[in-house]
Design an enzyme around this catalytic site. Structure first.
Site, PDB file in Angstrom:
ATOM      1  N   SER A  15       5.478  -7.744 -27.951  1.00 40.12           N
ATOM      2  CA  SER A  15       6.830  -8.247 -28.206  1.00 40.12           C
ATOM      3  C   SER A  15       7.743  -7.122 -28.691  1.00 40.12           C
ATOM      4  O   SER A  15       8.880  -6.985 -28.224  1.00 40.12           O
ATOM      5  CB  SER A  15       6.791  -9.352 -29.273  1.00 40.12           C
ATOM      6  OG  SER A  15       5.961 -10.411 -28.859  1.00 40.12           O
ATOM      7  N   ARG A  40      12.460  -6.990 -36.383  1.00 35.52           N
ATOM      8  CA  ARG A  40      11.772  -8.210 -36.845  1.00 35.52           C
ATOM      9  C   ARG A  40      12.702  -9.415 -36.777  1.00 35.52           C
ATOM     10  O   ARG A  40      12.269 -10.518 -36.448  1.00 35.52           O
ATOM     11  CB  ARG A  40      11.191  -8.034 -38.246  1.00 35.52           C
ATOM     12  CG  ARG A  40      10.330  -9.232 -38.663  1.00 35.52           C
ATOM     13  CD  ARG A  40       9.447  -8.957 -39.849  1.00 35.52           C
ATOM     14  NE  ARG A  40       8.221  -8.297 -39.468  1.00 35.52           N
ATOM     15  CZ  ARG A  40       7.126  -8.934 -39.026  1.00 35.52           C
ATOM     16  NH1 ARG A  40       7.107 -10.246 -38.908  1.00 35.52           N
ATOM     17  NH2 ARG A  40       6.057  -8.257 -38.695  1.00 35.52           N
ATOM     18  N   HIS A  43      12.730 -10.403 -33.245  1.00 34.62           N
ATOM     19  CA  HIS A  43      11.430 -11.025 -32.950  1.00 34.62           C
ATOM     20  C   HIS A  43      11.402 -12.487 -33.402  1.00 34.62           C
ATOM     21  O   HIS A  43      10.822 -13.345 -32.740  1.00 34.62           O
ATOM     22  CB  HIS A  43      10.335 -10.218 -33.660  1.00 34.62           C
ATOM     23  CG  HIS A  43       8.945 -10.709 -33.439  1.00 34.62           C
ATOM     24  ND1 HIS A  43       8.263 -11.417 -34.391  1.00 34.62           N
ATOM     25  CD2 HIS A  43       8.122 -10.616 -32.371  1.00 34.62           C
ATOM     26  CE1 HIS A  43       7.066 -11.735 -33.916  1.00 34.62           C
ATOM     27  NE2 HIS A  43       6.961 -11.253 -32.695  1.00 34.62           N
TER      28      HIS A  43
END
Lengths: 223, 223
Positions: A15, A40, A43
Protein backbone atom coordinates in the site's frame (compact mmCIF):
# COMPACT_ATOMS: atom_id res chain seq x y z
CA UNK A 1 4.37 -18.79 12.08
CA UNK A 2 2.43 -19.58 8.92
CA UNK A 3 2.92 -17.30 5.91
CA UNK A 4 -0.60 -15.87 6.30
CA UNK A 5 0.47 -14.19 9.51
CA UNK A 6 2.78 -11.97 7.48
CA UNK A 7 0.00 -10.86 5.19
CA UNK A 8 -1.11 -7.64 6.95
CA UNK A 9 2.49 -6.35 7.02
CA UNK A 10 2.97 -7.24 3.32
CA UNK A 11 -0.25 -5.48 2.42
CA UNK A 12 0.87 -2.41 4.34
CA UNK A 13 4.19 -2.34 2.51
CA UNK A 14 2.51 -2.71 -0.90
CA UNK A 15 0.00 0.00 0.00
CA UNK A 16 2.76 2.43 0.94
CA UNK A 17 4.59 1.69 -2.33
CA UNK A 18 1.42 2.51 -4.27
CA UNK A 19 0.82 5.70 -2.25
CA UNK A 20 4.46 6.78 -2.77
CA UNK A 21 4.28 6.18 -6.53
CA UNK A 22 0.99 8.03 -6.92
CA UNK A 23 2.18 10.99 -4.81
CA UNK A 24 5.31 11.18 -6.97
CA UNK A 25 3.24 11.05 -10.17
CA UNK A 26 1.00 13.85 -8.89
CA UNK A 27 4.04 15.97 -7.98
CA UNK A 28 2.97 15.84 -4.33
CA UNK A 29 6.01 14.04 -2.84
CA UNK A 30 6.06 15.16 0.81
CA UNK A 31 9.29 16.43 2.39
CA UNK A 32 11.08 13.66 4.36
CA UNK A 33 10.06 15.10 7.74
CA UNK A 34 6.34 14.91 6.87
CA UNK A 35 6.44 11.68 4.88
CA UNK A 36 5.35 9.21 7.58
CA UNK A 37 2.40 11.34 8.67
CA UNK A 38 1.17 12.24 5.18
CA UNK A 39 1.41 8.68 3.88
CA UNK A 40 -0.29 7.16 6.91
CA UNK A 41 -3.20 9.59 6.65
CA UNK A 42 -3.61 8.70 2.96
CA UNK A 43 -3.36 5.00 3.88
CA UNK A 44 -6.21 5.52 6.38
CA UNK A 45 -8.49 7.52 4.06
CA UNK A 46 -7.42 6.66 0.48
CA UNK A 47 -7.77 10.41 0.02
CA UNK A 48 -4.80 12.13 -1.64
CA UNK A 49 -6.23 15.57 -0.78
CA UNK A 50 -4.39 15.22 2.52
CA UNK A 51 -1.07 15.64 0.69
CA UNK A 52 -2.22 19.21 0.12
CA UNK A 53 -4.28 19.79 3.29
CA UNK A 54 -1.84 18.76 6.02
CA UNK A 55 0.12 21.65 7.48
CA UNK A 56 3.01 21.41 9.94
CA UNK A 57 4.76 24.02 12.07
CA UNK A 58 8.56 23.77 11.53
CA UNK A 59 10.03 20.60 13.13
CA UNK A 60 6.60 19.56 14.52
CA UNK A 61 7.25 15.87 13.83
CA UNK A 62 10.73 15.93 15.35
CA UNK A 63 9.37 17.67 18.47
CA UNK A 64 6.45 15.24 18.76
CA UNK A 65 8.78 12.24 18.51
CA UNK A 66 10.98 13.75 21.23
CA UNK A 67 7.91 14.28 23.41
CA UNK A 68 6.82 10.66 22.91
CA UNK A 69 10.30 9.46 23.88
CA UNK A 70 9.95 11.58 27.03
CA UNK A 71 6.61 9.91 27.88
CA UNK A 72 4.15 12.61 26.77
CA UNK A 73 0.51 11.55 27.21
CA UNK A 74 -1.77 11.63 24.16
CA UNK A 75 -5.22 13.13 24.84
CA UNK A 76 -7.97 12.69 22.22
CA UNK A 77 -11.36 14.44 21.92
CA UNK A 78 -13.26 11.24 21.04
CA UNK A 79 -13.24 7.66 22.24
CA UNK A 80 -13.23 6.68 18.58
CA UNK A 81 -9.81 8.31 18.00
CA UNK A 82 -8.60 6.72 21.25
CA UNK A 83 -9.75 3.29 19.99
CA UNK A 84 -7.76 3.84 16.77
CA UNK A 85 -4.42 4.55 18.45
CA UNK A 86 -1.99 1.61 18.29
CA UNK A 87 -1.77 0.02 21.72
CA UNK A 88 1.28 -2.21 20.93
CA UNK A 89 3.07 0.84 19.50
CA UNK A 90 2.34 2.94 22.56
CA UNK A 91 3.37 0.09 24.86
CA UNK A 92 6.80 -0.02 23.17
CA UNK A 93 7.26 3.63 24.15
CA UNK A 94 5.82 3.12 27.63
CA UNK A 95 3.26 5.75 26.61
CA UNK A 96 -0.36 6.40 27.47
CA UNK A 97 -3.42 7.75 25.67
CA UNK A 98 -6.71 8.93 27.19
CA UNK A 99 -9.96 10.73 26.43
CA UNK A 100 -12.12 12.68 28.89
CA UNK A 101 -15.38 12.78 26.87
CA UNK A 102 -17.08 10.05 28.92
CA UNK A 103 -15.72 11.38 32.25
CA UNK A 104 -18.64 12.14 34.64
CA UNK A 105 -16.72 15.15 36.09
CA UNK A 106 -16.48 16.59 32.58
CA UNK A 107 -20.23 16.17 32.01
CA UNK A 108 -20.91 17.93 35.32
CA UNK A 109 -18.42 20.74 34.59
CA UNK A 110 -19.94 21.29 31.13
CA UNK A 111 -23.45 21.50 32.57
CA UNK A 112 -22.36 23.91 35.30
CA UNK A 113 -20.46 26.19 32.91
CA UNK A 114 -23.18 25.99 30.21
CA UNK A 115 -20.65 24.74 27.68
CA UNK A 116 -20.10 21.55 25.65
CA UNK A 117 -18.46 18.37 26.91
CA UNK A 118 -15.77 18.82 24.25
CA UNK A 119 -14.75 22.17 25.76
CA UNK A 120 -14.86 20.86 29.34
CA UNK A 121 -12.89 17.74 28.34
CA UNK A 122 -10.09 19.83 26.77
CA UNK A 123 -9.98 22.10 29.85
CA UNK A 124 -9.54 19.03 32.02
CA UNK A 125 -6.86 17.68 29.65
CA UNK A 126 -4.96 20.98 29.87
CA UNK A 127 -5.07 20.82 33.67
CA UNK A 128 -4.20 17.13 34.06
CA UNK A 129 -1.58 16.91 31.30
CA UNK A 130 -0.21 20.40 30.48
CA UNK A 131 2.63 18.98 28.34
CA UNK A 132 0.48 16.50 26.41
CA UNK A 133 -0.09 15.79 22.73
CA UNK A 134 -3.62 17.23 22.36
CA UNK A 135 -5.53 15.60 19.52
CA UNK A 136 -8.79 16.95 18.09
CA UNK A 137 -10.51 15.00 15.32
CA UNK A 138 -14.08 16.02 15.96
CA UNK A 139 -14.97 19.18 17.88
CA UNK A 140 -13.87 22.60 16.57
CA UNK A 141 -14.88 24.03 19.98
CA UNK A 142 -12.23 21.78 21.58
CA UNK A 143 -9.65 23.25 19.20
CA UNK A 144 -10.72 26.81 20.02
CA UNK A 145 -10.44 25.99 23.72
CA UNK A 146 -6.86 24.83 23.16
CA UNK A 147 -6.06 28.02 21.21
CA UNK A 148 -7.42 30.10 24.12
CA UNK A 149 -5.42 28.09 26.66
CA UNK A 150 -2.24 28.57 24.61
CA UNK A 151 -2.88 32.33 24.57
CA UNK A 152 -3.16 32.03 28.37
CA UNK A 153 0.17 30.23 28.71
CA UNK A 154 -0.47 26.51 28.10
CA UNK A 155 2.39 24.81 26.26
CA UNK A 156 1.32 21.37 24.97
CA UNK A 157 3.98 19.16 23.36
CA UNK A 158 1.93 19.15 20.13
CA UNK A 159 -1.56 20.02 18.96
CA UNK A 160 -3.11 17.80 16.27
CA UNK A 161 -5.99 19.82 14.81
CA UNK A 162 -8.01 17.75 12.37
CA UNK A 163 -11.73 18.21 13.14
CA UNK A 164 -14.02 17.52 10.18
CA UNK A 165 -17.08 19.44 9.13
CA UNK A 166 -18.96 22.33 7.65
CA UNK A 167 -19.53 24.82 10.50
CA UNK A 168 -16.65 26.63 12.30
CA UNK A 169 -14.23 23.88 11.32
CA UNK A 170 -12.11 25.67 8.70
CA UNK A 171 -11.90 28.77 10.93
CA UNK A 172 -11.01 26.79 14.09
CA UNK A 173 -8.06 25.14 12.34
CA UNK A 174 -6.80 28.44 10.93
CA UNK A 175 -7.04 30.08 14.35
CA UNK A 176 -5.31 27.16 16.09
CA UNK A 177 -2.48 27.12 13.58
CA UNK A 178 -1.94 30.88 13.82
CA UNK A 179 -1.90 30.77 17.63
CA UNK A 180 0.53 27.82 17.63
CA UNK A 181 2.84 29.59 15.19
CA UNK A 182 2.75 32.77 17.26
CA UNK A 183 3.61 31.02 20.53
CA UNK A 184 6.01 28.42 19.16
CA UNK A 185 3.76 25.45 19.94
CA UNK A 186 4.24 22.50 17.54
CA UNK A 187 1.11 21.79 15.49
CA UNK A 188 -0.13 19.50 12.73
CA UNK A 189 -3.47 20.45 11.15
CA UNK A 190 -5.60 19.36 8.21
CA UNK A 191 -6.66 22.67 6.67
CA UNK A 192 -10.10 22.90 5.08
CA UNK A 193 -13.18 20.84 5.91
CA UNK A 194 -11.64 17.38 5.96
CA UNK A 195 -10.35 15.44 8.95
CA UNK A 196 -11.91 13.14 11.52
CA UNK A 197 -11.21 10.73 14.35
CA UNK A 198 -9.61 8.28 11.90
CA UNK A 199 -7.24 11.00 10.65
CA UNK A 200 -6.44 12.00 14.25
CA UNK A 201 -5.60 8.39 15.13
CA UNK A 202 -3.53 7.96 11.94
CA UNK A 203 -1.38 11.00 12.75
CA UNK A 204 -0.84 9.75 16.31
CA UNK A 205 0.10 6.31 14.98
CA UNK A 206 2.56 7.74 12.43
CA UNK A 207 4.27 9.63 15.26
CA UNK A 208 4.21 6.61 17.59
CA UNK A 209 5.71 4.32 14.92
CA UNK A 210 8.35 6.92 14.04
CA UNK A 211 9.29 7.24 17.72
CA UNK A 212 9.33 3.44 18.18
CA UNK A 213 11.46 2.95 15.03
CA UNK A 214 14.15 5.22 16.45
CA UNK A 215 14.40 2.96 19.51
CA UNK A 216 14.35 -0.19 17.35
CA UNK A 217 15.16 0.55 13.70
CA UNK A 218 14.35 -3.04 12.68
CA UNK A 219 10.73 -2.66 13.84
CA UNK A 220 9.02 -1.28 10.73
CA UNK A 221 9.76 0.12 7.31
CA UNK A 222 6.93 2.56 6.93
CA UNK A 223 8.36 5.30 4.68
CA UNK B 1 -30.85 23.90 29.82
CA UNK B 2 -28.70 26.80 28.70
CA UNK B 3 -28.75 27.73 25.00
CA UNK B 4 -25.19 26.44 24.51
CA UNK B 5 -26.46 22.91 25.09
CA UNK B 6 -28.41 23.19 21.86
CA UNK B 7 -25.34 24.15 19.88
CA UNK B 8 -24.24 20.71 18.63
CA UNK B 9 -27.76 20.00 17.28
CA UNK B 10 -27.87 23.43 15.57
CA UNK B 11 -24.47 22.79 14.01
CA UNK B 12 -25.64 19.42 12.74
CA UNK B 13 -28.73 20.98 11.15
CA UNK B 14 -26.69 23.72 9.48
CA UNK B 15 -24.15 21.15 8.26
CA UNK B 16 -26.87 19.04 6.67
CA UNK B 17 -28.35 22.12 4.97
CA UNK B 18 -24.92 22.91 3.48
CA UNK B 19 -24.41 19.29 2.37
CA UNK B 20 -27.90 19.19 0.81
CA UNK B 21 -27.32 22.45 -1.08
CA UNK B 22 -23.92 21.38 -2.38
CA UNK B 23 -25.18 17.94 -3.45
CA UNK B 24 -28.04 19.66 -5.32
CA UNK B 25 -25.63 22.09 -7.00
CA UNK B 26 -23.40 19.20 -8.08
CA UNK B 27 -26.39 17.31 -9.50
CA UNK B 28 -25.76 14.52 -6.97
CA UNK B 29 -29.03 14.69 -4.99
CA UNK B 30 -29.43 11.18 -3.57
CA UNK B 31 -32.75 9.32 -3.90
CA UNK B 32 -34.90 9.68 -0.74
CA UNK B 33 -34.21 6.12 0.40
CA UNK B 34 -30.41 6.71 0.42
CA UNK B 35 -30.47 10.30 1.64
CA UNK B 36 -29.84 9.74 5.36
CA UNK B 37 -26.90 7.38 4.75
CA UNK B 38 -25.23 9.42 1.99
CA UNK B 39 -25.52 12.71 3.88
CA UNK B 40 -24.26 11.26 7.15
CA UNK B 41 -21.21 9.76 5.46
CA UNK B 42 -20.44 13.13 3.86
CA UNK B 43 -20.99 14.80 7.25
CA UNK B 44 -18.41 12.41 8.75
CA UNK B 45 -15.78 12.77 6.02
CA UNK B 46 -16.49 16.14 4.31
CA UNK B 47 -15.89 14.07 1.17
CA UNK B 48 -18.55 14.40 -1.54
CA UNK B 49 -17.03 11.47 -3.46
CA UNK B 50 -19.26 9.26 -1.32
CA UNK B 51 -22.32 10.58 -3.18
CA UNK B 52 -20.93 8.67 -6.17
CA UNK B 53 -19.23 5.76 -4.36
CA UNK B 54 -22.00 4.45 -2.13
CA UNK B 55 -23.96 1.61 -3.66
CA UNK B 56 -27.12 0.01 -2.24
CA UNK B 57 -28.96 -3.20 -3.11
CA UNK B 58 -32.68 -2.41 -3.69
CA UNK B 59 -34.50 -1.53 -0.41
CA UNK B 60 -31.31 -2.12 1.65
CA UNK B 61 -32.06 0.80 3.98
CA UNK B 62 -35.69 -0.23 4.49
CA UNK B 63 -34.61 -3.80 5.26
CA UNK B 64 -31.88 -2.63 7.65
CA UNK B 65 -34.32 -0.40 9.53
CA UNK B 66 -36.75 -3.33 9.85
CA UNK B 67 -33.92 -5.52 11.16
CA UNK B 68 -32.96 -2.88 13.74
CA UNK B 69 -36.60 -2.67 14.89
CA UNK B 70 -36.50 -6.46 15.28
CA UNK B 71 -33.38 -6.22 17.48
CA UNK B 72 -30.65 -7.22 14.98
CA UNK B 73 -27.16 -7.09 16.49
CA UNK B 74 -24.53 -4.90 14.77
CA UNK B 75 -21.11 -6.58 14.44
CA UNK B 76 -18.11 -4.43 13.46
CA UNK B 77 -14.62 -5.50 12.30
CA UNK B 78 -12.81 -2.89 14.42
CA UNK B 79 -13.16 -1.52 17.92
CA UNK B 80 -12.80 1.93 16.36
CA UNK B 81 -16.04 1.51 14.37
CA UNK B 82 -17.70 0.09 17.49
CA UNK B 83 -16.59 3.18 19.46
CA UNK B 84 -18.16 5.42 16.79
CA UNK B 85 -21.62 3.85 16.92
CA UNK B 86 -24.18 5.97 18.78
CA UNK B 87 -24.87 4.37 22.15
CA UNK B 88 -27.92 6.56 23.03
CA UNK B 89 -29.38 5.83 19.57
CA UNK B 90 -28.89 2.09 19.97
CA UNK B 91 -30.33 2.19 23.50
CA UNK B 92 -33.56 3.75 22.12
CA UNK B 93 -33.93 0.69 19.90
CA UNK B 94 -32.92 -1.73 22.64
CA UNK B 95 -30.13 -2.76 20.27
CA UNK B 96 -26.59 -4.05 20.71
CA UNK B 97 -23.28 -3.69 18.89
CA UNK B 98 -20.14 -5.77 19.32
CA UNK B 99 -16.71 -6.51 17.83
CA UNK B 100 -14.74 -9.76 18.12
CA UNK B 101 -11.29 -8.44 17.15
CA UNK B 102 -9.98 -8.37 20.75
CA UNK B 103 -11.63 -11.71 21.67
CA UNK B 104 -8.96 -14.16 22.93
CA UNK B 105 -10.87 -17.09 21.32
CA UNK B 106 -10.64 -15.32 17.97
CA UNK B 107 -6.88 -14.81 18.35
CA UNK B 108 -6.48 -18.51 19.17
CA UNK B 109 -8.72 -19.62 16.27
CA UNK B 110 -6.79 -17.38 13.83
CA UNK B 111 -3.46 -18.81 14.99
CA UNK B 112 -4.71 -22.39 14.74
CA UNK B 113 -6.21 -21.90 11.27
CA UNK B 114 -3.23 -19.88 10.01
CA UNK B 115 -5.50 -16.99 9.09
CA UNK B 116 -5.99 -13.37 10.21
CA UNK B 117 -7.93 -12.22 13.26
CA UNK B 118 -10.27 -10.31 10.92
CA UNK B 119 -11.27 -13.56 9.19
CA UNK B 120 -11.64 -15.49 12.47
CA UNK B 121 -13.67 -12.63 14.00
CA UNK B 122 -16.15 -12.61 11.09
CA UNK B 123 -16.49 -16.40 11.27
CA UNK B 124 -17.33 -16.10 14.95
CA UNK B 125 -19.80 -13.28 14.19
CA UNK B 126 -21.53 -15.45 11.57
CA UNK B 127 -21.86 -18.25 14.11
CA UNK B 128 -22.97 -16.17 17.08
CA UNK B 129 -25.26 -13.77 15.21
CA UNK B 130 -26.33 -15.28 11.85
CA UNK B 131 -28.98 -12.57 11.27
CA UNK B 132 -26.77 -9.62 12.20
CA UNK B 133 -25.82 -6.39 10.49
CA UNK B 134 -22.20 -7.20 9.55
CA UNK B 135 -20.06 -4.09 9.24
CA UNK B 136 -16.59 -4.02 7.67
CA UNK B 137 -14.67 -0.75 7.62
CA UNK B 138 -11.14 -2.08 7.65
CA UNK B 139 -10.31 -5.62 6.54
CA UNK B 140 -11.07 -6.74 2.96
CA UNK B 141 -10.38 -10.32 4.14
CA UNK B 142 -13.32 -9.97 6.56
CA UNK B 143 -15.53 -8.95 3.64
CA UNK B 144 -14.36 -11.91 1.53
CA UNK B 145 -15.11 -14.21 4.47
CA UNK B 146 -18.66 -12.85 4.59
CA UNK B 147 -19.06 -13.35 0.82
CA UNK B 148 -17.93 -16.97 1.22
CA UNK B 149 -20.31 -17.55 4.13
CA UNK B 150 -23.21 -16.11 2.11
CA UNK B 151 -22.36 -18.52 -0.73
CA UNK B 152 -22.55 -21.26 1.92
CA UNK B 153 -25.98 -20.18 3.13
CA UNK B 154 -25.47 -17.37 5.68
CA UNK B 155 -28.20 -14.72 5.49
CA UNK B 156 -27.17 -11.61 7.44
CA UNK B 157 -29.75 -8.81 7.82
CA UNK B 158 -27.35 -6.43 6.04
CA UNK B 159 -23.70 -6.26 5.04
CA UNK B 160 -21.98 -2.88 5.22
CA UNK B 161 -18.85 -3.19 3.07
CA UNK B 162 -16.66 -0.12 3.36
CA UNK B 163 -13.03 -1.20 3.91
CA UNK B 164 -10.47 1.40 2.85
CA UNK B 165 -7.20 0.82 1.05
CA UNK B 166 -5.01 0.00 -1.88
CA UNK B 167 -4.64 -3.80 -1.91
CA UNK B 168 -7.59 -6.19 -2.50
CA UNK B 169 -10.04 -3.55 -1.28
CA UNK B 170 -11.74 -2.57 -4.57
CA UNK B 171 -12.05 -6.24 -5.56
CA UNK B 172 -13.39 -7.36 -2.16
CA UNK B 173 -16.20 -4.80 -2.34
CA UNK B 174 -17.11 -5.75 -5.90
CA UNK B 175 -17.18 -9.43 -4.99
CA UNK B 176 -19.26 -8.82 -1.83
CA UNK B 177 -21.78 -6.72 -3.70
CA UNK B 178 -22.16 -9.27 -6.51
CA UNK B 179 -22.63 -12.13 -4.03
CA UNK B 180 -25.20 -10.12 -2.03
CA UNK B 181 -27.12 -9.23 -5.21
CA UNK B 182 -27.08 -12.86 -6.34
CA UNK B 183 -28.41 -14.22 -3.04
CA UNK B 184 -30.77 -11.37 -2.17
CA UNK B 185 -28.78 -10.21 0.86
CA UNK B 186 -29.14 -6.45 1.55
CA UNK B 187 -25.84 -4.58 1.17
CA UNK B 188 -24.42 -1.09 1.35
CA UNK B 189 -20.89 -0.66 0.00
CA UNK B 190 -18.49 2.19 -0.77
CA UNK B 191 -17.09 1.20 -4.14
CA UNK B 192 -13.48 2.09 -4.95
CA UNK B 193 -10.64 2.60 -2.50
CA UNK B 194 -12.34 4.85 0.02
CA UNK B 195 -14.09 3.86 3.25
CA UNK B 196 -12.96 3.28 6.81
CA UNK B 197 -14.10 2.68 10.36
CA UNK B 198 -15.53 6.21 10.51
CA UNK B 199 -17.60 5.57 7.36
CA UNK B 200 -18.75 2.20 8.77
CA UNK B 201 -19.89 3.87 12.01
CA UNK B 202 -21.58 6.72 10.10
CA UNK B 203 -23.65 4.27 8.02
CA UNK B 204 -24.67 2.36 11.16
CA UNK B 205 -25.62 5.63 12.86
CA UNK B 206 -27.71 6.80 9.89
CA UNK B 207 -29.62 3.51 10.01
CA UNK B 208 -29.99 3.65 13.80
CA UNK B 209 -31.29 7.25 13.72
CA UNK B 210 -33.67 6.39 10.85
CA UNK B 211 -35.01 3.42 12.83
CA UNK B 212 -35.31 5.48 16.03
CA UNK B 213 -37.08 8.34 14.19
CA UNK B 214 -39.79 5.95 13.03
CA UNK B 215 -40.50 5.05 16.65
CA UNK B 216 -40.39 8.72 17.73
CA UNK B 217 -40.72 11.10 14.75
CA UNK B 218 -40.00 14.14 16.96
CA UNK B 219 -36.53 12.82 17.83
CA UNK B 220 -34.39 14.23 15.01
CA UNK B 221 -34.70 15.95 11.67
CA UNK B 222 -31.70 14.56 9.91
CA UNK B 223 -32.69 14.62 6.22
Amino acid sequence: MTPQHHLPADIERTSIRIITEELDMMGLTPPPEHEAVVKRVIHTTADFDYARNLRFTPHAVEQAVKALHAGAVIVTDTNMALAGITKPGLAKLGGMACCYMADPEVAAAAKEAGTTRAVAAMKKAAQEHPGAILTVGNAPTALLTIAEQIENGLRPALVIGVPVGFVNVVESKERLFAVCEKHGVPAIAAMGRKGGSNVAAAICNALIYSAAEMLDPSARGWK
